[in-house]
Write a protein that holds these residues in place. Structure first.
Motif, PDB file in Angstrom:
ATOM      1  N   UNK A   1       0.825  -1.206   0.000  1.00 22.60           N
ATOM      2  CA  UNK A   1       0.000   0.000   0.000  1.00 22.60           C
ATOM      3  C   UNK A   1       0.857   1.252   0.000  1.00 22.60           C
ATOM      4  N   UNK A   2       0.222   2.391  -0.201  1.00 25.34           N
ATOM      5  CA  UNK A   2       0.926   3.673  -0.224  1.00 25.34           C
ATOM      6  C   UNK A   2       0.567   4.462   1.026  1.00 25.34           C
ATOM      7  N   UNK A   3       1.566   5.037   1.667  1.00 24.07           N
ATOM      8  CA  UNK A   3       1.331   5.856   2.856  1.00 24.07           C
ATOM      9  C   UNK A   3       2.317   7.025   2.876  1.00 24.07           C
ATOM     10  N   UNK A   4       2.115   7.937   3.794  1.00 23.15           N
ATOM     11  CA  UNK A   4       3.017   9.071   3.933  1.00 23.15           C
ATOM     12  C   UNK A   4       4.289   8.658   4.672  1.00 23.15           C
ATOM     13  N   UNK A   5       5.385   9.366   4.413  1.00 21.94           N
ATOM     14  CA  UNK A   5       6.613   9.133   5.177  1.00 21.94           C
ATOM     15  C   UNK A   5       7.263  10.458   5.543  1.00 21.94           C
ATOM     16  N   UNK A   6       7.985  10.436   6.651  1.00 20.64           N
ATOM     17  CA  UNK A   6       8.848  11.531   7.076  1.00 20.64           C
ATOM     18  C   UNK A   6      10.190  10.908   7.439  1.00 20.64           C
TER      19      UNK A   6
ATOM     20  N   UNK B   1      12.599   7.026  10.378  1.00 20.39           N
ATOM     21  CA  UNK B   1      11.570   7.073   9.339  1.00 20.39           C
ATOM     22  C   UNK B   1      10.212   6.904  10.008  1.00 20.39           C
ATOM     23  N   UNK B   2       9.350   7.873   9.814  1.00 19.98           N
ATOM     24  CA  UNK B   2       7.973   7.797  10.305  1.00 19.98           C
ATOM     25  C   UNK B   2       7.080   7.455   9.127  1.00 19.98           C
ATOM     26  N   UNK B   3       6.189   6.482   9.312  1.00 17.02           N
ATOM     27  CA  UNK B   3       5.279   6.052   8.250  1.00 17.02           C
ATOM     28  C   UNK B   3       3.835   6.102   8.724  1.00 17.02           C
ATOM     29  N   UNK B   4       2.942   6.412   7.799  1.00 19.71           N
ATOM     30  CA  UNK B   4       1.518   6.376   8.120  1.00 19.71           C
ATOM     31  C   UNK B   4       0.897   7.751   8.233  1.00 19.71           C
TER      32      UNK B   4
ATOM     33  N   UNK C   1      -0.205  11.288   9.339  1.00 21.08           N
ATOM     34  CA  UNK C   1       0.566  12.324  10.036  1.00 21.08           C
ATOM     35  C   UNK C   1      -0.359  13.261  10.803  1.00 21.08           C
ATOM     36  N   UNK C   2      -0.355  13.181  12.136  1.00 21.72           N
ATOM     37  CA  UNK C   2      -1.145  14.123  12.931  1.00 21.72           C
ATOM     38  C   UNK C   2      -0.551  15.532  12.829  1.00 21.72           C
ATOM     39  N   UNK C   3      -1.227  16.513  13.419  1.00 23.33           N
ATOM     40  CA  UNK C   3      -0.815  17.916  13.272  1.00 23.33           C
ATOM     41  C   UNK C   3       0.603  18.164  13.756  1.00 23.33           C
ATOM     42  N   UNK C   4       1.021  17.447  14.807  1.00 23.84           N
ATOM     43  CA  UNK C   4       2.377  17.643  15.347  1.00 23.84           C
ATOM     44  C   UNK C   4       3.436  17.332  14.296  1.00 23.84           C
ATOM     45  N   UNK C   5       3.216  16.287  13.494  1.00 24.65           N
ATOM     46  CA  UNK C   5       4.176  15.928  12.449  1.00 24.65           C
ATOM     47  C   UNK C   5       4.051  16.849  11.239  1.00 24.65           C
ATOM     48  N   UNK C   6       2.851  17.358  10.983  1.00 23.56           N
ATOM     49  CA  UNK C   6       2.673  18.328   9.892  1.00 23.56           C
ATOM     50  C   UNK C   6       3.433  19.618  10.214  1.00 23.56           C
ATOM     51  N   UNK C   7       3.395  20.012  11.489  1.00 19.79           N
ATOM     52  CA  UNK C   7       4.148  21.193  11.919  1.00 19.79           C
ATOM     53  C   UNK C   7       5.647  20.956  11.774  1.00 19.79           C
ATOM     54  N   UNK C   8       6.063  19.742  12.114  1.00 17.71           N
ATOM     55  CA  UNK C   8       7.477  19.377  12.006  1.00 17.71           C
ATOM     56  C   UNK C   8       7.946  19.458  10.553  1.00 17.71           C
ATOM     57  N   UNK C   9       7.101  19.016   9.633  1.00 16.13           N
ATOM     58  CA  UNK C   9       7.433  19.094   8.202  1.00 16.13           C
ATOM     59  C   UNK C   9       7.681  20.535   7.769  1.00 16.13           C
ATOM     60  N   UNK C  10       6.839  21.449   8.223  1.00 15.98           N
ATOM     61  CA  UNK C  10       7.006  22.858   7.862  1.00 15.98           C
ATOM     62  C   UNK C  10       8.305  23.418   8.432  1.00 15.98           C
ATOM     63  N   UNK C  11       8.613  23.013   9.663  1.00 15.16           N
ATOM     64  CA  UNK C  11       9.826  23.515  10.333  1.00 15.16           C
ATOM     65  C   UNK C  11      11.102  22.995   9.680  1.00 15.16           C
TER      66      UNK C  11
ATOM     67  N   UNK D   1      15.881  21.896   5.790  1.00 16.48           N
ATOM     68  CA  UNK D   1      17.021  21.154   6.339  1.00 16.48           C
ATOM     69  C   UNK D   1      17.515  20.072   5.378  1.00 16.48           C
ATOM     70  N   UNK D   2      18.823  19.924   5.283  1.00 16.55           N
ATOM     71  CA  UNK D   2      19.414  18.909   4.407  1.00 16.55           C
ATOM     72  C   UNK D   2      19.285  17.497   4.978  1.00 16.55           C
ATOM     73  N   UNK D   3      18.878  17.393   6.230  1.00 16.25           N
ATOM     74  CA  UNK D   3      18.729  16.084   6.871  1.00 16.25           C
ATOM     75  C   UNK D   3      17.272  15.637   6.923  1.00 16.25           C
ATOM     76  N   UNK D   4      16.424  16.298   6.135  1.00 16.95           N
ATOM     77  CA  UNK D   4      14.981  16.012   6.189  1.00 16.95           C
ATOM     78  C   UNK D   4      14.398  15.840   4.792  1.00 16.95           C
TER      79      UNK D   4
END
Length: 345
Positions: free
Chosen positions: A33-38, A54-57, A59-69, A73-76
């Motif tokens: 299946x296809x899912x989101x990853x961070x 690696x986070x899979x599945x 993404x609650x708001x806390x991880x969405x905020x992390x993506x914006x932050x 970054x070269x490590x993200x």
């Protein structure tokens, strides 16, 4: 995974082996299946040194905020992925959408740790067609469940055939490279299974012969990389690998330009940077050994890189504006900018 990892601070409560065990459990339940990853290359675990996460599945708001932050970054890197079983392990095919971390060096660093649990990642320019995947899964469900060793041996047979089929077709060099990567991992799994006392199957002798052939191939390629001039076949195999990795980024660059999934100009730019690095590595290899099986193709790749760089430099500014408008849901402006990009391609 959101129950265990509610936000980035949750990572600090785990040691990396504990995390890899949880990741394997998630992968086992979410293949096909296809899912989101961070992906965060330098996450803080209980260990002193930073480790890949690696986070899979969902993404609650806390991880969405992390993506914006973390976007700059070269490590993200983040996007969507497809989980593919491989023997007793898994390959996570990641389609990057945002972040600067979609680089070959990231894959190498992540796999160095995750392979301890037979997990590997790779960046792709497109995800599998789920209709095709679902049809294959339906067919597979009618077959009796495979034992672990059987899965490994069936995988070895499958990818050995996939490697041989395009052997004489230079245009299929990427497919050959993919098959070889999986064969290398499956051969390791097969050796480990028998080292741990697995009983021999009916086709043991046939599989062992195949494993020995590819182990010898990988050893020759390794010696060629280390500078052994006597390994003629290894030299050719090493150069073909460099060709495949260069071609991957050339194709990836143009696929990313036309993709509707990309949300960050860095994803496109990374393909160019990695293509340049692979060409440099390939050119150095040819000069060191004073011979090339793919000399004309290397010249074409250099020309392709120059053309791709010229194209990118012409449209980079417009691309950045386009992605900003898409992120802000300004569809009318985004459509106008998309038309400008089309004109320059």
């Amino acid at each position: 995974m959101k129950k265990k990892f509610k936000d980035v601070n949750s990572i600090k409560g785990f040691k990396h082996p504990q995390y890899r065990k949880l990741l394997r459990e998630f992968l086992g339940k979410n293949t096909g299946g296809i899912c989101e990853f961070i992906l965060k290359l330098d996450a803080e675990f209980k260990e002193t040194d930073p480790m890949p996460f690696v986070y899979l599945g969902e993404t609650p708001q806390s991880w969405k905020n992390f993506k914006k932050e973390q976007k700059a970054e070269k490590t993200f890197v983040a996007g969507r992925c497809f989980v593919e079983p491989l023997g007793e392990g898994f390959t996570i095919k990641m389609l990057p959408e945002v972040g600067k971390g979609a680089k070959d060096s990231t894959i190498k660093a992540v796999n160095k740790e995750l392979k301890k649990s037979n997990i590997y990642i790779e960046f792709v320019s497109e995800l599998p067609d789920l209709k095709t995947v679902s049809a294959e899964a339906a067919t597979a469900s009618q077959v009796p469940e495979e034992a672990p060793l059987e899965m490994i041996e069936n995988g070895i047979e499958k990818y050995a055939k996939l490697y041989v089929q395009p052997q004489k077709n230079k245009e299929k060099v990427e497919e050959k490279d993919q098959a070889l990567k999986r064969l290398k991992r499956l051969c390791r799994q097969w050796r480990a299974a028998h080292a741990n006392g697995a009983a021999q199957s009916e086709k043991h002798a046939k599989i062992e012969k195949t494993v020995q052939q590819f182990e010898a191939f990988f050893e020759k390629r390794k010696k060629a990389k280390e500078g052994d001039e006597s390994e003629v076949d290894g030299l050719k195999a090493r150069e073909e690998k460099l060709y495949a990795r260069t071609l991957k980024h050339r194709n990836g660059f143009y696929q990313s330009l036309s993709s509707g999934d990309i949300r960050d100009v860095s994803i496109i730019e990374n393909h160019l940077e990695d293509m340049k690095e692979r060409i440099s590595e390939w050119t150095k290899f040819v000069k060191e050994h004073n011979k090339s099986e793919f000399g004309e193709i290397l010249k074409q790749m250099v020309a392709d890189y120059k053309e791709a760089s010229k194209t990118f430099n012409q449209i980079k500014g417009v691309l950045e504006q386009f992605f900003n408008q898409v992120e802000g849901s300004n569809l009318e402006n985004a459509t106008q900018l998309a038309a400008q990009i089309e004109e320059k391609l």
